[in-house]
Design a protein around this motif. Structure first.
Motif, mmCIF file in Angstrom:
data_model
loop_
_atom_site.group_PDB
_atom_site.id
_atom_site.type_symbol
_atom_site.label_atom_id
_atom_site.label_comp_id
_atom_site.label_asym_id
_atom_site.label_seq_id
_atom_site.Cartn_x
_atom_site.Cartn_y
_atom_site.Cartn_z
ATOM 1 N N THR A 180 88.204 -35.494 39.793
ATOM 2 C CA THR A 180 87.555 -36.990 39.695
ATOM 3 C C THR A 180 87.503 -37.815 40.894
ATOM 4 O OG1 THR A 180 88.465 -36.987 37.459
ATOM 5 C CG2 THR A 180 88.006 -39.175 38.201
ATOM 6 N N LEU A 181 88.640 -37.626 41.718
ATOM 7 C CA LEU A 181 88.585 -38.534 42.970
ATOM 8 C C LEU A 181 87.421 -38.185 43.851
ATOM 9 C CD1 LEU A 181 92.278 -38.650 43.598
ATOM 10 C CD2 LEU A 181 90.909 -40.618 42.899
ATOM 11 N N ARG A 183 84.610 -38.347 42.831
ATOM 12 C CA ARG A 183 83.555 -39.541 42.210
ATOM 13 C C ARG A 183 83.956 -40.763 42.469
ATOM 14 N NH1 ARG A 183 80.515 -35.318 39.162
ATOM 15 N NH2 ARG A 183 78.635 -37.005 39.438
ATOM 16 N N GLU A 184 84.816 -40.789 43.581
ATOM 17 C CA GLU A 184 85.322 -42.375 43.580
ATOM 18 C C GLU A 184 84.280 -43.377 43.980
ATOM 19 O OE1 GLU A 184 88.528 -42.436 46.102
ATOM 20 O OE2 GLU A 184 88.979 -44.294 45.556
ATOM 21 N N GLU A 186 81.095 -43.493 42.782
ATOM 22 C CA GLU A 186 80.654 -43.948 41.433
ATOM 23 C C GLU A 186 81.647 -44.841 40.772
ATOM 24 O OE1 GLU A 186 79.772 -39.752 41.875
ATOM 25 O OE2 GLU A 186 78.151 -39.915 40.155
ATOM 26 N N ILE A 187 82.831 -44.355 40.800
ATOM 27 C CA ILE A 187 83.644 -45.365 40.113
ATOM 28 C C ILE A 187 83.825 -46.874 40.841
ATOM 29 C CG2 ILE A 187 86.275 -45.812 39.705
ATOM 30 C CD1 ILE A 187 86.411 -42.840 39.463
ATOM 31 N N GLU A 188 83.601 -46.993 42.189
ATOM 32 C CA GLU A 188 83.570 -48.053 42.798
ATOM 33 C C GLU A 188 82.453 -49.077 42.324
ATOM 34 O OE1 GLU A 188 84.079 -47.786 46.945
ATOM 35 O OE2 GLU A 188 86.323 -46.993 46.613
ATOM 36 N N PHE A 190 80.648 -48.861 39.459
ATOM 37 C CA PHE A 190 80.971 -49.201 38.179
ATOM 38 C C PHE A 190 81.524 -50.702 38.258
ATOM 39 C CE2 PHE A 190 83.105 -49.769 34.385
ATOM 40 C CZ PHE A 190 82.627 -49.357 33.363
#
Lengths: 207, 475
Positions: A180-181, A183-184, A186-188, A190
């Motif tokens: 998951t990390l 994809r950081e 994309e998380i940021e 979001f």
């Protein structure tokens, strides 16, 4: 996470419905800050009497099943509390696969995260496998995750469904957090969305 | 999965607004707005972070409070149980090291995570909320998507602020009409579980709707959503409305001023569209629901107080007959007997299901001018220090104490018997908690789940009984 590929072992039959996670491990054994060493408390209230002696009738106390690697039960296995101590206790005892007609959602997902394969199969098939399991040490089942099938002692194969995402994770023994990390970014992105501006921080009251 | 134009449920909308990305097989990376931590399911997660050298990604979306095994006696004394103390000290060390906001044990704001979250405005409508506890579903009463997770997932959220999830199915539970006197949100929920069974909601998120749900205050809605997991559903929710907005407004951690207005504008869009699809629907007529309680060791073993416990002879199959026999034996009951008139040894008013000020008021109304029967140990464990303080301001503590109740500090207490508040072997308890599993409240303990007013009635009569008989003009 430990990989799961193929398992050949004795299966313990526990023909009960609604086995809740309080049964799998009662709350008084949750006062630990570790994941290990919980196997001795597995099914504590069914397994031991009030003096702490083993009850000889309980399946996991019978000589044939003391090293069982599979547990087969009836409907709604793992209902109730979200305690991951339940799969930890099963795992520590030596159980790597649970089979039931239905398995509660949180327990189901907790199993996958610990390299323990949960399999949902129709009641009739669970009963057939339970009959196999009743034959004890001489009747080993093989659970093959690669081929998604169970091999009965007589060689008959039974196919099972498993979520492709978790199948891949178990076969490879992947660590979800590392993945998951990746994809950081994309998380940021979001988190920067304008429609999230109203959400306050928990670090300090708002005035 | 849904075309933008097709009608969506409340669950679909909150889900869609939190998807960071979707993997090929449909698994989503779901963003988590609030993460509540407690002492029992978090130590191994923090240990994992430490071992990997990872920080808590967003301490400002996280909140911790100790609740499961805190003593509910005098808080100024050291915690006697060494393991409990170690677990609480470990939480305190972890929140300090990782910068996570925390209410200490001696703070008046301490309490059960599922009472504290809504009370402080930490949990808000439209959010995704998780906690390493299955009763996280409680927060869905605000119109949020809230569900329990295991410790591996706790670590995943701490490290990434997201979870890997598959979309659940939608279930609608509609309760229409007016409930009668002596009937509460707890009775509605017991009736629902009696109907769905404990596995009926597996794979679903439940939305509670209908005029009887709309008429409930927030405490009642929390009682409903709290026990969604007892119906098998990981989450339950109620669409936010004016009752919700009025409840949230002004809470310590809620948005204020313009941010609040912006939030309300968004929250108002969080209701299921006309024609939205539900995979399963359940309908109940509120007028038919009576004061209820459980007779067995599964929350689906529900009956009304004027009914009789089942007999193995009525069972449709042998497995069911065997389960009834085993349950009756564990519970010390005879097939076909009435529960009304059965003596109790203990009464527990508390837990994340029923420990809010509204619950204590309802219980106090029954207790007032009456005494606890001397053979009964009765206790009230408020859901938070603030609930306790409010009850004391209203004089409820005096009503309880004068009647012979123990008036205790906030925590999970006898709901799961991790702290010293436990049933002794074969003791029978009228309990406002959520689980009647074998051994849940203490080894060999016998639990009858019921509402706060029914529990209060059991305390002052010494037996399970119909609360309406103690209410002026209720019958």
């Amino acid at each position: 996470m430990e990989k799961f590929t193929r398992l050949t072992t004795v299966a313990a039959p526990l023909p009960q419905e609604n086995i809740d996670t309080d049964q799998i491990i009662p709350a008084r054994f949750l006062k630990t800050i570790q994941r290990t060493g919980l196997g001795k408390h597995l099914f504590a209230d069914q397994r031991y009497d009030e003096q702490g002696n083993e009850k000889p009738d309980f399946v996991l106390n019978k000589p044939a099943y003391r090293k069982a690697g599979i547990l087969i039960t009836l409907d709604n296995l793992g209902c109730g509390s979200s305690r991951e101590h339940a799969p930890w206790a099963l795992q520590d005892f030596g159980i790597r696969c649970v089979i039931a007609p239905s398995i509660a959602d949180i327990f189901h997902s907790n199993c996958f995260k610990n390299g323990l394969l949960p399999i949902r199969l129709p009641l009739e098939i669970c009963e057939t496998l339970m009959d196999d399991a009743r034959q004890g040490e001489n009747a080993r089942l093989t659970v093959d995750l690669e081929k998604q099938q169970i091999v009965r002692p007589d060689g008959e194969t039974i196919p099972f469904d498993v979520d492709p995402f978790w199948r891949h994770n178990l076969l490879e023994g992947l660590d979800n957090i590392s993945q998951t990390l990746l994809r950081e970014g994309e998380i940021e992105q979001f988190e920067q969305r304008a429609n999230r501006a109203w959400i306050p921080s928990t670090q300090g009251e708002n005035s | 999965m849904h075309k933008p134009s097709s009608p969506r449920t409340l669950y679909d909308k909150i889900w869609d607004d939190h998807v960071v990305l979707t993997l090929e097989d449909g698994t989503c990376l779901l963003y988590i707005d609030r993460h509540l931590l407690h002492e029992v399911t978090s130590p191994q997660a923090f240990e994992g972070l430490r071992a990997a050298g990872r920080p808590v990604r967003r301490p400002g979306a996280t909140f911790a409070v100790a609740d499961h095994n805190v003593p509910t006696s005098d808080r100024s004394l050291p915690i006697e149980d060494q393991q409990s103390r170690l677990q609480i000290e470990t939480l305190e060390r972890n929140v300090e090291e990782f910068g996570v906001p925390y209410f200490p044990l001696l703070s008046r704001k301490q309490g059960i995570a599922h009472v504290v979250g809504p009370e402080q405005g930490i949990s808000l409508p439209g959010m995704t909320i998780v906690c390493g506890d299955s009763h996280t579903s409680t927060h869905g009463a605000l119109g949020s998507l809230a569900f329990g997770i295991g410790t591996s997932e706790v670590e995943h959220v701490l490290a990434t602020q997201t979870l890997l999830q598959k979309r659940a199915k939608n279930m609608l539970v509609r309760v229409e009409g007016q409930i009668g006197p002596g009937v509460t949100a707890k009775d509605i929920m017991l009736a629902i579980i009696g109907r769905t069974g404990t596995a009926g909601g597996t794979g679903y998120v439940i939305e509670y709707a209908g005029s009887a749900v709309r008429a409930l205050d927030m405490a009642g809605r929390m009682t409903l959503c709290n026990m969604s997991i007892e119906a098998g559903a990981r989450a339950g929710m109620v669409a936010p409305d004016e009752t919700t907005f009025a409840y949230v407004k002004g809470r310590s951690y809620a948005p204020k001023g313009e941010a609040f207005e912006q939030a309300v504008a968004y929250w108002q869009s969080l209701r299921s569209d006309d024609g939205a699809h539900y995979d399963k629907e359940v309908f109940l007529d509120a007028a038919e629901i009576k004061p209820s309680l459980t007779w067995g060791t599964s929350p689906e073993d529900v009956m009304s107080i004027d009914g009789r416990v089942p007999s193995p002879d009525e069972a449709t199959d042998s497995a069911r007959a065997e389960r009834i026999r085993r349950t009756l034996s564990y519970m010390g009951l005879e097939a076909g007997q009435k529960l009304a008139g059965t003596p109790v040894d203990a009464v527990f008013i508390g837990s994340c299901t029923n420990s809010r000020i509204e619950d204590l008021r309802a219980a106090a109304a029954i207790v007032q001018n009456r005494k606890v029967v001397p053979s009964v140990r009765a206790m009230v464990v408020p859901g938070s220090g603030l609930v306790r303080q409010q009850a004391e301001a209203e004089g409820l503590d005096k009503i309880f104490r004068d009647a012979g109740f123990e008036w205790r500090e906030a925590g999970c207490s006898m709901c799961l018997g991790m702290n010293p508040d436990k049933l002794e072997t074969q003791q029978r308890c009228a309990s406002t908690s959520n689980r009647n599993f074998e051994g849940r409240q203490g080894p060999q303990g016998r639990t009858h789940l019921c509402s706060p007013s029914m529990a209060a009635a059991a305390a002052v009569t010494g037996t399970l009984c119909d609360v309406r008989e103690l209410m002026e003009g209720a019958r």
